[in-house]
Enzyme design. Structure first.
Site, mmCIF file in Angstrom:
data_model
loop_
_atom_site.group_PDB
_atom_site.id
_atom_site.type_symbol
_atom_site.label_atom_id
_atom_site.label_comp_id
_atom_site.label_asym_id
_atom_site.label_seq_id
_atom_site.Cartn_x
_atom_site.Cartn_y
_atom_site.Cartn_z
ATOM 1 N N GLY A 7 4.905 10.559 -138.234
ATOM 2 C CA GLY A 7 5.013 9.474 -137.490
ATOM 3 C C GLY A 7 6.607 8.830 -138.221
ATOM 4 N N GLY B 107 7.032 15.575 -136.989
ATOM 5 C CA GLY B 107 7.630 16.080 -135.998
ATOM 6 C C GLY B 107 8.829 15.485 -135.678
ATOM 7 N N ARG C 73 12.417 10.380 -122.333
ATOM 8 C CA ARG C 73 11.845 9.249 -123.334
ATOM 9 C C ARG C 73 12.374 8.049 -122.798
ATOM 10 N NH1 ARG C 73 13.580 8.766 -127.781
ATOM 11 N NH2 ARG C 73 11.751 8.214 -128.688
ATOM 12 N N TYR D 226 9.509 5.576 -122.516
ATOM 13 C CA TYR D 226 9.267 4.694 -123.516
ATOM 14 C C TYR D 226 10.165 3.584 -123.582
ATOM 15 C CZ TYR D 226 6.891 8.912 -125.116
ATOM 16 O OH TYR D 226 6.081 10.030 -125.524
ATOM 17 N N CYS E 84 15.254 11.697 -107.894
ATOM 18 C CA CYS E 84 14.902 10.583 -107.012
ATOM 19 C C CYS E 84 14.080 9.681 -107.221
ATOM 20 C CB CYS E 84 14.445 11.243 -105.626
ATOM 21 S SG CYS E 84 15.957 12.101 -104.721
ATOM 22 N N GLU E 85 14.263 8.814 -108.506
ATOM 23 C CA GLU E 85 13.309 7.909 -109.116
ATOM 24 C C GLU E 85 14.437 7.147 -109.596
ATOM 25 O OE1 GLU E 85 10.078 7.866 -109.549
ATOM 26 O OE2 GLU E 85 9.564 9.985 -108.584
HETATM 27 C C1 LIG Z 1 -1.989 13.790 -134.700
HETATM 28 C C2 LIG Z 1 -0.492 13.882 -134.682
HETATM 29 N N1 LIG Z 1 0.205 14.383 -135.827
HETATM 30 C C3 LIG Z 1 1.465 14.471 -135.858
HETATM 31 C C4 LIG Z 1 2.041 13.596 -135.006
HETATM 32 C C5 LIG Z 1 3.738 14.110 -134.889
HETATM 33 O O1 LIG Z 1 4.360 12.401 -134.937
HETATM 34 P P1 LIG Z 1 5.848 12.354 -135.156
HETATM 35 O O2 LIG Z 1 6.637 13.191 -134.377
HETATM 36 O O3 LIG Z 1 5.976 10.973 -134.981
HETATM 37 O O4 LIG Z 1 6.040 12.668 -136.748
HETATM 38 C C6 LIG Z 1 1.906 13.405 -133.836
HETATM 39 C C7 LIG Z 1 2.515 12.764 -132.761
HETATM 40 O O5 LIG Z 1 2.210 11.619 -132.001
HETATM 41 C C8 LIG Z 1 0.477 13.269 -133.523
HETATM 42 O O6 LIG Z 1 -0.427 12.788 -132.594
#
Ligand SMILES: Cc1ncc(COP(=O)(O)O)c(C=O)c1O
Length: 425
Positions: A244, A281, A318, A322, A349-350
């Protein structure tokens, strides 16, 4: 117009480059739209997290959902990464890179029986379990296979991650995790399920978090909860604090400062004698990627000016999903030109097919090339064939060379899995 100084995609003279290579050269060789990633930046981002949390020697399990390209996974595997997967197919992608199963964490609210069996046979490090029904099924599958599944219960601490509502995962109205009470009950019940072994707890409260507050709040709640579990007699081994960590999508933002969070989380793991797992991630791959696109038309509408490009929501959803902001940089910087407020849109087409809305920019000319930056995470991985568009090529820049890491899809790929019944032929 002042252009943002991006940490990965930088101007050499007037030419936007990545790792010393001109992005225009990559576009000329591979066509557009095309994703470009920097291996060097990928390694640096991974190592930045590793260093910040070094005192706990955590398993940093890169969240494969952010970008699952095999070349990206291999760069990270070579850095010593673990991997967080949310499907057995993601797991198999990681195993195919030669990664040991004990570096893989299997997460997700809807694991199927088949996926559980595959992960048990492979011998993954931990299953993040999110409901009693899932625990029951995992127990059944493990007993059938004569294995014991190592389990972390995913708790939902009901914390506001202060991020977009579609990427908040730690509020009680989200489908993820379990309330503390339910998690406590499940922890006790796992003792009666011979196919399961309770190893730890897991929490992930959301993505693109830019302030320390939400993680600190979650850590506080977990601290109390871990003490409760200890009082209940559970001996845990692992604390998975999720990912996160937010990144800067514009010059006005700062990436999340990891220092205070690392201090809190390391302290928490040490206090409870747990080994630490993380699942970042976006912060690993996000800033390392750009989507190159070419301008097809400039259309001056009665209310808006549209820059119509050959990339679309099919490659980068995205903004539509979002309302996300991505900076857009010209591949060739020019000092002179008309500054406009424009929408950068694709051919799909959106009305939701836009890469930027009401963006102040130097008006490009037809056939000019643009780079949509910070497109490493949740872009290619979320791409689709809507409007029968073929997914783009992807290129990795490493040590001064550009390598094709995914071929552009062809027309034949679009119909590969379609079946026309005889009577319709
Ligand atoms: C369980 C879990 N772990 C890790 C991640 C990776 O999150 P981030 O890309 O924000 O670091 C996510 C993404 O939503 C997730 O759902």
């Amino acid at each position: 117009m002042e252009l943002r100084k991006h940490p990965v995609f930088t101007y050499k003279g007037n030419a936007l480059t990545c790792g010393g290579i001109s992005l225009a050269d990559i576009a000329a060789e591979h066509g557009t739209p095309v994703f470009v990633y920097s291996a060097d930046a990928l390694r640096k981002n991974y190592q930045r997290i590793r260093k910040a949390f070094a005192a706990a020697k955590p398993l940093i399990a890169y969240s494969v959902k952010a970008n699952s390209n095999a070349a990206i996974l291999r760069v990270l595997a070579a850095e010593g990464a673990g991997f967080d997967v949310v499907s057995a197919n993601e797991m198999d992608r990681v195993l195919a890179c030669g990664v040991a199963a004990e570096r893989i964490i299997f997460a997700g609210v809807g694991k199927t029986t088949d996926e559980m069996a595959r992960a048990l046979r492979a011998g993954v490090k931990e299953f993040n379990v999110e409901s009693p029904a899932e625990a029951d099924r995992l127990d059944e599958v493990a007993r059938r296979l004569k294995r014991v599944a190592p389990v972390a219960i995913r708790v939902n601490p009901n914390v506001d991650a202060k991020t977009h509502k579609f990427i908040a995962t730690g509020k009680k109205e989200n489908k993820f995790g379990m309330s503390l009470d339910a998690a406590r009950d499940l922890a006790c019940r796992i003792g009666e399920l011979p196919g399961l072994r309770l190893d730890g707890i897991h929490a992930h409260i959301g993505s693109q978090i830019l302030q320390a507050g939400p993680h600190a709040e979650a850590a506080d709640i977990l601290d109390t909860f871990l003490a409760t579990l200890k009082a209940d007699g559970h001996q845990l081994r692992t604390l998975n604090f999720g990912g996160g960590f937010g990144i800067a999508y514009s010059g006005e933002q700062q990436p999340l400062d990891l220092k205070p969070i690392a201090a809190t989380v390391i302290g928490l793991a040490k206090k409870h004698g747990l080994s630490l797992l993380l699942e970042p991630g976006r912060s690993v791959i996000g800033p390392t990627g750009a989507l190159l696109t070419s301008v097809q038309y400039i259309k001056r509408g009665s209310a808006r000016t549209f820059v119509i490009v050959d990339a679309a929501m099919t490659e980068l959803i995205r903004p539509a999903l979002y309302e996300a902001h991505h900076d857009i940089l010209p591949l060739v910087k020019s000092k002179k030109g008309e500054v406009v407020t424009a929408d950068v849109v694709g051919p799909v087409c959106e009305s939701g097919d836009f890469l930027a809305q009401e963006r102040e920019m130097m008006l490009p000319a037809q056939d000019d090339l643009l780079a949509v930056v910070d497109a490493g995470a949740y872009c290619s991985a979320m791409s689709s064939n809507y409007n029968s568009r073929t997914r783009p090529a992807e290129v990795l820049v490493d040590d001064g060379k550009a390598y094709l890491i995914r071929r552009r899809e062809t027309k034949a790929d679009l119909t590969r899995h379609e079946v026309v019944p005889e009577y319709l032929k």
